[in-house]
Scaffold this active site. Structure first.
Site, PDB file in Angstrom:
ATOM      1  N   GLU A 155       0.806  -1.226   0.000  1.00  0.00           N
ATOM      2  CA  GLU A 155       0.000   0.000   0.000  1.00  0.00           C
ATOM      3  C   GLU A 155       0.838   1.274   0.000  1.00  0.00           C
ATOM      4  OE1 GLU A 155      -3.068  -0.107   2.988  1.00  0.00           O
ATOM      5  OE2 GLU A 155      -3.849  -2.031   2.299  1.00  0.00           O
ATOM      6  N   GLU A 190      -4.914  -8.668   1.069  1.00  0.00           N
ATOM      7  CA  GLU A 190      -5.554  -8.322   2.346  1.00  0.00           C
ATOM      8  C   GLU A 190      -7.040  -8.142   2.120  1.00  0.00           C
ATOM      9  OE1 GLU A 190      -4.073  -4.941   4.558  1.00  0.00           O
ATOM     10  OE2 GLU A 190      -1.995  -5.525   4.195  1.00  0.00           O
TER      11      GLU A 190
HETATM   12  C1  FCB Z   1      -4.250  -1.975   5.637  1.00  0.00           C
HETATM   13  C2  FCB Z   1      -2.857  -2.280   6.142  1.00  0.00           C
HETATM   14  C3  FCB Z   1      -2.810  -3.331   7.228  1.00  0.00           C
HETATM   15  C4  FCB Z   1      -3.952  -3.172   8.202  1.00  0.00           C
HETATM   16  C5  FCB Z   1      -5.261  -3.094   7.463  1.00  0.00           C
HETATM   17  C6  FCB Z   1      -6.471  -3.008   8.361  1.00  0.00           C
HETATM   18  O1  FCB Z   1      -4.290  -0.709   5.108  1.00  0.00           O
HETATM   19  O2  FCB Z   1      -2.028  -2.697   5.078  1.00  0.00           O
HETATM   20  O3  FCB Z   1      -1.552  -3.253   7.857  1.00  0.00           O
HETATM   21  O4  FCB Z   1      -3.737  -2.072   9.004  1.00  0.00           O
HETATM   22  O5  FCB Z   1      -5.258  -1.992   6.600  1.00  0.00           O
END
Ligand code: FCB
Length: 472
Positions: free
Chosen positions: A165, A373
């Site tokens: 990210e 994620e």
């Molecule tokens: C993302 C991050 C991760 C976590 C999630 C909830 O942006 O990459 O580390 O904090 O959100």
């Protein structure tokens, strides 16, 4: 008919070094920007820090056994840069590298494929003191660090991710200041975005040179599924602006070899982008084997402030601030879509994940997609027997996995899913107040208890078939 996923689909969980490891002063590790930031009063809710986090550094073997018990076939973790190359310069440190080598060996013994992320936001503090990501040199330092890790672990790790990210690193770290290092300078944020892109490109080159041919390389972005509030041309323009600043600022150079013209025009009053040197975009556009997508919630935007409903969610998940993470597009308003919310006050809307998978299938045909994620925070609490029931999380996961299944049926080449997160942990500016884990962590005792969602997910990992939502 049960929804079946393709054979070999990876069922993983994800974590990040600063969020779980603790042991911040052990083994020669030096501070990262998150150590400095979390120790600065007022930056993290409740004054929480990652000093101990969930003690994964000392509970590594127990945590790997837990993953095996949950039938995971893959695990995504990040390497702490200042643990393996203290201060961000010079040779690698064996003790730091050995920690990750031990982790990888234990994973492989359990048949769990390691997926290594080089940078999940924890820049060595010394590099920030020298200017951080707004400075070009940081990109070269990152490529050097990538080479150190590749030489140490390349014989046993196949999946490599450069950055996690970069939008958050650039725009929350240097724009809104709600993330480390906490700077609030729109031009620094744009410079950081470029040097993160450059660091990615240089790191991919270093990794290709150091790794065996079977290595698969990628990057994890948090593309925004951004939607206009209305059909008006003004709201369409707001959508275009946020799409440029959230998505195309990275995918432009990384996947197409150029910054989008509209992004340069939208920010022309701030900078002429002369920090982009000849040859940079060619260096950034490296062939990738996989594109990692992190998704939590969509964003709804409008142009006119008078339409504004309320702040967020901006898919950044972090406390509102008076400084904008959208340089040049500060007037765009973000709206809370109607419907269900998680404990982060992010809306539950799996269609955003479907849309992103289909979009990137079209934009980068031939590149495998991974969901690196996805998950949700809820206010989980143990019952009197100590069991943790989290039906909301099961419903969240079920909805999003059904969307992934639909995207695969519609032709998206999705190879795996990593649940965020394996266990409750340090949620950045929210400290320990938000629980994203499939495994509950008692922060007093550090005891780990799989929640009901973890058992539900284990069944999916075992069978490859999406289980129903348990009644009750
Ligand atoms: C993302 C991050 C991760 C976590 C999630 C909830 O942006 O990459 O580390 O904090 O959100």
């Amino acid at each position: 008919m049960p929804e079946s996923f393709p054979p070999g689909f990876l069922w993983g969980a994800a974590t990040a070094a600063y969020q779980i490891e603790g042991a911040v002063r052990e083994g020669g590790r030096t501070p990262s920007i998150w150590d400095t930031f979390s120790h600065t009063p007022g930056k993290v809710l409740g004054g929480d820090t990652g000093d101990d986090a969930v003690e994964h550094y000392h509970r590594r073997s127990q945590d790997v056994r837990l993953m095996a018990d949950l039938d995971l076939t893959a695990y995504r973790f990040s390497v702490s840069w200042s643990r393996v190359q203290p201060t961000g310069r010079g040779p690698g440190v064996q003790r730091g590298l050995d920690f990750y080598r031990g982790l990888v060996d234990e994973l492989l013994e359990q048949g769990i494929s390691p997926s290594l992320t080089l940078y999940h936001w924890d820049l060595p503090q010394e590099l920030e003191t020298s200017g951080g990501w707004p400075e070009r040199d940081t990109a070269y330092r990152f490529a050097e660090y990538a080479q150190i890790v590749a030489e140490a672990l390349g014989d046993r790790v196949e999946m490599w991710t450069t950055l996690n990210e970069p939008w958050c690193s650039a725009f929350l770290g240097y724009g809104s200041g709600v993330h480390a290092p906490g700077r609030t300078d729109p031009v620094a944020a744009l410079r950081a975005a470029h040097h993160l892109n450059l660091g990615h490109g240089l790191a991919v080159q270093a990794l290709r040179a150091a790794l065996p041919a079977r290595a698969r390389l990628g990057v994890s972005l948090n593309p925004s599924a951004v939607r206009p509030l209305s059909a008006s041309p003004e709201d369409a323009d707001a959508q275009r602006r946020i799409d440029a600043l959230a998505n195309r600022v990275f995918t432009g150079p990384m996947l197409k070899g150029a910054y989008p013209a509209d992004l340069l025009a939208d920010t022309a009053h701030l900078t002429d982008w002369s920090f982009v040197q000849d040859g940079d975009t060619a260096a950034i556009k490296q062939p990738l084997d996989m594109l990692g997508i992190n998704y939590y919630a969509p964003a709804v935007v409008s142009a006119a402030p008078e339409n504004a409903a309320e702040e967020g969610p901006r898919n950044d998940g972090h406390a509102a601030s008076e400084h904008s993470p959208w340089p040049g597009s500060e007037s765009v308003c973000f709206h809370q879509p109607p419907g269900e919310l998680t404990a982060m006050e992010w809306s539950v809307d799996p269609s955003g994940l479907y849309d992103l998978l289909m979009r990137y299938s079209r934009e980068v045909p031939g590149t495998a997609l991974l969901i690196t994620e996805n998950g949700a925070a809820y206010d989980d609490k143990p019952d009197p027997e100590g069991a943790v029931h989290d039906p909301d999380r099961i419903r969240y996961l079920h909805g999003h996995l059904a969307a992934v299944h639909r995207a695969i049926e519609d032709g998206a080449d999705v190879r795996g899913y990593f649940l965020w997160s394996l266990m409750d942990n340090f949620e950045w500016a929210y400290g320990y107040s938000k629980r994203f884990g499939a495994v509950y962590v008692d922060y007093e005792t550090q005891a780990r208890t799989p929640k009901s969602s973890a058992r539900w997910y284990a069944q999916l990992a075992r069978t490859g078939e999406l289980p129903g939502i348990p009644a009750g």
